[in-house]
Scaffold this motif. Structure first.
Motif, PDB file in Angstrom:
ATOM      1  N   UNK A 613      24.051  34.081  36.677  1.00 58.88           N
ATOM      2  CA  UNK A 613      24.073  35.350  35.955  1.00 58.88           C
ATOM      3  C   UNK A 613      24.275  36.475  36.961  1.00 58.88           C
ATOM      4  N   UNK A 614      25.062  37.484  36.573  1.00 66.03           N
ATOM      5  CA  UNK A 614      25.234  38.648  37.430  1.00 66.03           C
ATOM      6  C   UNK A 614      25.351  39.890  36.557  1.00 66.03           C
ATOM      7  N   UNK A 615      24.666  40.980  36.964  1.00 69.15           N
ATOM      8  CA  UNK A 615      24.675  42.216  36.184  1.00 69.15           C
ATOM      9  C   UNK A 615      25.152  43.384  37.048  1.00 69.15           C
ATOM     10  N   UNK A 616      26.461  43.568  37.146  1.00 69.50           N
ATOM     11  CA  UNK A 616      26.989  44.728  37.869  1.00 69.50           C
ATOM     12  C   UNK A 616      27.008  45.944  36.942  1.00 69.50           C
ATOM     13  N   UNK A 617      27.457  47.063  37.440  1.00 69.71           N
ATOM     14  CA  UNK A 617      27.626  48.239  36.591  1.00 69.71           C
ATOM     15  C   UNK A 617      28.804  48.002  35.653  1.00 69.71           C
ATOM     16  N   UNK A 618      28.874  48.808  34.588  1.00 70.80           N
ATOM     17  CA  UNK A 618      29.956  48.639  33.621  1.00 70.80           C
ATOM     18  C   UNK A 618      31.323  48.791  34.283  1.00 70.80           C
ATOM     19  N   UNK A 619      31.413  49.711  35.240  1.00 71.50           N
ATOM     20  CA  UNK A 619      32.696  49.965  35.894  1.00 71.50           C
ATOM     21  C   UNK A 619      33.155  48.782  36.740  1.00 71.50           C
ATOM     22  N   UNK A 620      32.221  48.034  37.282  1.00 74.92           N
ATOM     23  CA  UNK A 620      32.600  46.939  38.186  1.00 74.92           C
ATOM     24  C   UNK A 620      32.441  45.559  37.554  1.00 74.92           C
ATOM     25  N   UNK A 621      32.193  45.483  36.243  1.00 73.47           N
ATOM     26  CA  UNK A 621      31.994  44.186  35.585  1.00 73.47           C
ATOM     27  C   UNK A 621      33.263  43.341  35.619  1.00 73.47           C
ATOM     28  N   UNK A 688      32.161  34.013  31.697  1.00 79.86           N
ATOM     29  CA  UNK A 688      32.054  34.746  30.436  1.00 79.86           C
ATOM     30  C   UNK A 688      31.783  36.210  30.755  1.00 79.86           C
ATOM     31  N   UNK A 689      32.710  37.074  30.348  1.00 81.03           N
ATOM     32  CA  UNK A 689      32.591  38.504  30.618  1.00 81.03           C
ATOM     33  C   UNK A 689      32.041  39.218  29.394  1.00 81.03           C
ATOM     34  N   UNK A 690      30.907  39.913  29.567  1.00 85.16           N
ATOM     35  CA  UNK A 690      30.271  40.730  28.534  1.00 85.16           C
ATOM     36  C   UNK A 690      29.987  39.935  27.250  1.00 85.16           C
ATOM     37  N   UNK A 713      31.254  22.010  34.700  1.00 87.46           N
ATOM     38  CA  UNK A 713      30.553  22.069  35.985  1.00 87.46           C
ATOM     39  C   UNK A 713      29.688  23.325  36.122  1.00 87.46           C
ATOM     40  N   UNK A 714      30.242  24.507  35.804  1.00 86.39           N
ATOM     41  CA  UNK A 714      29.503  25.742  36.085  1.00 86.39           C
ATOM     42  C   UNK A 714      29.845  26.817  35.062  1.00 86.39           C
ATOM     43  N   UNK A 715      28.816  27.605  34.705  1.00 87.23           N
ATOM     44  CA  UNK A 715      28.971  28.759  33.825  1.00 87.23           C
ATOM     45  C   UNK A 715      28.514  30.004  34.575  1.00 87.23           C
ATOM     46  N   UNK A 716      29.387  31.020  34.625  1.00 92.17           N
ATOM     47  CA  UNK A 716      29.062  32.304  35.237  1.00 92.17           C
ATOM     48  C   UNK A 716      29.070  33.356  34.132  1.00 92.17           C
ATOM     49  N   UNK A 717      27.956  34.062  33.963  1.00 88.26           N
ATOM     50  CA  UNK A 717      27.837  35.088  32.923  1.00 88.26           C
ATOM     51  C   UNK A 717      27.775  36.456  33.599  1.00 88.26           C
ATOM     52  N   UNK A 718      28.751  37.319  33.295  1.00 87.37           N
ATOM     53  CA  UNK A 718      28.820  38.673  33.847  1.00 87.37           C
ATOM     54  C   UNK A 718      28.491  39.649  32.721  1.00 87.37           C
ATOM     55  N   UNK A 719      27.454  40.467  32.900  1.00 86.40           N
ATOM     56  CA  UNK A 719      27.048  41.398  31.837  1.00 86.40           C
ATOM     57  C   UNK A 719      26.602  42.715  32.453  1.00 86.40           C
ATOM     58  N   UNK A 720      27.229  43.813  31.988  1.00 85.31           N
ATOM     59  CA  UNK A 720      26.842  45.130  32.494  1.00 85.31           C
ATOM     60  C   UNK A 720      25.659  45.696  31.729  1.00 85.31           C
TER      61      UNK A 720
END
Length: 729
Positions: A613-621, A688-690, A713-720
């Protein structure tokens, strides 16, 4: 005996199988060349026989050419010291003694069904690990532990190796690793409709494809001529699976989507959520019937006209009587029109002859009828009474002209009809196709002419040959013309395979239909499919938790029982072979939190670092999602990565302008796609983006559930912003 020594022994057996395969290819090529050299001369019977042999050899050669990788994948050792090798197709030697057993044959069933508790007379099941034509490893399942001295790897090594293998742009078969619950479904009886409910990663698609191959093998006489129809969710999906059935020895399957169900028409447009929901109703069966009936109109008053100075009348009473006669013929509208016109011309001819005080059987009758047929008033009024129209124009008029829709669909509210109105040149949508199919069924071709170019080409070829036959033999003499003879040739034989002919024939009746991602189909779509298989022999696979179509299925019984009645039966797949446990657990929790009827998944494996899981700012998502995707692409020598987003165009643009991005970054290995676009597919890594935006979209929780369950194999979840409910913990 060491493993290397055993591999060498197995390599000798596999070499023999490939040698025999190569020999058969040469034999079939030689026979096909001999048939082709014979040319098109000879009697129609000889020509028909040559075409049949050519078709047979072409089909056999296609099968042999498609079988190459992993020709032999298993071996059974029996208590009486006999050995049986299992492969993709059956092979015999020159004396017709068995060399390799087809995986679908009854003799191969112990390879999939034998267990330590119920081993029968099998003491060892051996999986052969191959690359190309070379044996690279062994994996033994010992069913009799007293023989442990001969063992190497035991248990589920072959299955685990298959699950860990990197994905490609093409689906591979599971013939070497079919599990017991899957095999029971694959070998289930042909008759009736079998619904296979299974969560993501349970192998629904693979089971459906292997079942199609098994049925074509086990019921060859019944299905060879009628063929099998495979309906998938998208063209992308069909490209993904297109090598599976040929690799299993079957080429006689027609693969299509609902959007391509009517030959010559492809759906490229999209509907609004509300319009798609309305178009999925079975009410369109009556609506189209009423729209067709509206093209059969009785004039408001009698029509008077003059022929050669004689006053004649097209009376409302005669029109009503002729219409009744035409409808009683039970022909499609455009074909029944000929009955109507013929009857009206007969009535008008009788009227003219009576006015002239001529015998009704006068020799001039045919001349009078022809004069009436070409009379401007008669042509105009009979067309207005019974208007010939194509299915495409009927449906276009319904959606472009409010008064047409109102007269055909009075039970729809004004607001509902407004949601359906659109420009006449709007491209066809997926939900239009079953409606268009219904119109085709009730109208038939205009003037009896098929629009299919393939049919026209076949007819032209048959007509040329028929003329040559009549000229060279002096046959005919008025008894038969070239057109009639050509139709007989086309009806009696075709050098095209059943699958080729079926793919271009809207009215083709199939022996069996396989539907994948079946939860997305509307009532009208099911209505169209049942028309193509009146015996109701179906394999239906899907997961109602993944339903995203507004007209899709939320309950198998309520949707399908009205169509199949007592012929409907259900089975379940419960083991998740695709998704690591910690990803599957998150996906199930999210689905259940948002009210989806999620099937409990039992994952076959787990991976420690499968979830990020990763939570960047909305601008950098978007930048973060791109970075993870490219990092995964660079770190893996093989396998596929999917970046799932509600706005692929924005992400693709960002990728093309980001500094340092490889020019070929978006390829078969890295795709940017919507949740709807990945349905039925799988990838090594999914970004998965947002997820909150996916949840808020038209597909809602079902789309998010689909997105979360694609990785192997792997799931990456990006959420601002905050994660949707269900992710906590």
């Amino acid at each position: 005996m060491s493993e290397a020594e055993q591999i060498a022994i197995e390599q000798g057996s596999v070499d023999g199988f490939y040698q025999r395969l190569d020999e058969l290819r040469v034999i079939v090529r030689t026979k096909l060349a001999e048939v082709r050299r014979a040319g098109p001369s000879g009697s129609p019977q000889n020509r028909s026989e040559r075409d049949a042999f050519a078709s047979m050899y072409e089909d056999r050669l296609s099968q042999l050419e498609a079988i190459e990788d992993r020709l032999c994948f298993g071996r059974l050792d029996f208590d009486d010291e006999t050995v049986r090798y299992i492969g993709r197709i059956g092979l015999t030697d020159e004396d017709h003694l068995p060399l390799l057993t087809d995986w679908r044959a009854p003799a191969a069933e112990p390879f999939y069904q034998a267990t330590a508790q119920q081993r029968g007379d099998v003491w060892r099941r051996r999986h052969l690990v191959t690359r190309g034509r070379h044996v690279t490893g062994l994996d033994d399942d010992l069913l009799d532990l007293d023989r442990a001295q001969d063992s190497h790897l035991t248990g589920e090594g072959a299955l685990m190796a298959a699950l860990a293998r990197g994905r490609t742009a093409k689906m591979t078969d599971i013939v070497a690793t079919i599990q017991r619950e899957q095999d029971a479904i694959i070998r289930s009886e042909l008759d009736g409709a079998l619904v296979v409910q299974g969560g993501p990663g349970t192998g629904k698609t693979a089971v459906a494809l292997h079942r199609a191959a098994y049925l074509l093998y086990a019921h060859r006489n019944r299905l060879e001529r009628s063929g099998v129809l495979l309906v998938g969710p998208s063209r992308t999906f069909l490209r993904y699976i297109d090598q599976v059935l040929p690799s299993l020895g079957e080429t006689g399957v027609v693969a299509t989507t609902i959007g391509s169900l009517v030959p010559g028409i492809t759906a490229t447009g999209t509907d609004t959520f509300a319009a798609a929901k309305l178009k999925g109703r079975k009410a369109w069966v009556k609506i189209i019937a009423q729209a067709v009936r509206a093209r059969e109109r009785v004039p408001r008053r009698d029509i008077e006209f003059t022929l050669d100075g004689t006053d004649l009348t097209i009376s409302r009473h005669d029109v009503i009587d002729a219409m009744s006669r035409a409808r009683r013929s039970h022909k499609p509208h455009n074909e029944a029109r000929a009955v109507f016109v013929r009857d009206m011309l007969r009535k008008l001819t009788d009227q003219y002859l009576a006015a002239q005080k001529l015998d009704p059987e006068s020799a001039d009758r045919a001349i009078v009828t022809e004069d009436l047929r070409t009379h401007q008033v008669v042509r105009r009024e009979l067309n207005l009474c019974w208007f010939p129209i194509s299915a495409e124009n009927l449906v276009r008029d319904l959606f472009a002209k409010p008064h047409r829709l109102a007269e055909a669909a009075p039970n729809f509210s004004e607001q509902e009809r407004e949601r359906l109105i659109r420009d006449r040149d709007h491209p066809w949508t997926v939900d239009d196709i079953p409606i268009l199919d219904e119109a085709w069924e009730l109208l038939g071709p205009v003037d009896g002419n098929e629009t299919d170019s393939n049919h026209d080409a076949q007819h032209a070829e048959a007509l040329r040959y028929a003329r040559d036959v009549l000229e060279s033999t002096g046959a005919g003499g008025g008894l038969v013309d070239a057109e009639t003879l050509a139709r007989r040739f086309m009806a009696s034989h075709s050098h095209h395979s059943a699958a080729d002919r079926a793919a271009h024939d809207r009215s083709w009746v199939y022996g069996h239909v396989v539907v994948d991602e079946a939860q997305e189909l509307s009532e009208m779509a099911w209505h169209s499919l049942l028309r193509r298989c009146p015996t109701r022999s179906f394999t239906i696979v899907g997961d109602i938790a993944q339903t995203s179509s507004p007209a899709g299925t939320r309950n198998w019984n309520s949707r399908l029982r009205p169509f199949f009645g007592r012929q409907l039966r259900q089975a379940a797949l419960t083991v998740n072979y695709r998704t690591p446990r910690r990803i599957a657990d998150i996906a199930m929790r999210v689905g259940q939190t948002h009210g989806l009827p999620v099937t409990t998944l039992q994952s076959a494996r787990d991976i420690v670092d499968a979830l990020i899981f990763e939570q960047p700012s909305r601008e950098s998502a978007v930048a973060a999602a791109l970075k993870h995707s490219l990092d995964e692409l660079a770190s893996r020598a093989e396998g596929r990565i999917a970046l799932i987003t509600t706005d692929p165009q924005r992400v693709t643009h960002a990728m093309s302008t980001a500094p340092g991005t490889p020019q070929n970054a978006i390829s078969e290995r890295l795709v940017v796609v919507t949740p709807q676009g990945v349905k039925g597919l799988e990838f090594d890594v999914v970004v998965v983006l947002e997820p909150a935006q996916i949840l808020a979209g038209s597909g809602g929780a079902a789309d998010l559930f689909v997105a979360l369950t694609r990785p192997t194999q792997r799931l990456v979840v990006i959420h601002s912003g905050p994660l949707p409910q269900g992710f906590a913990g």
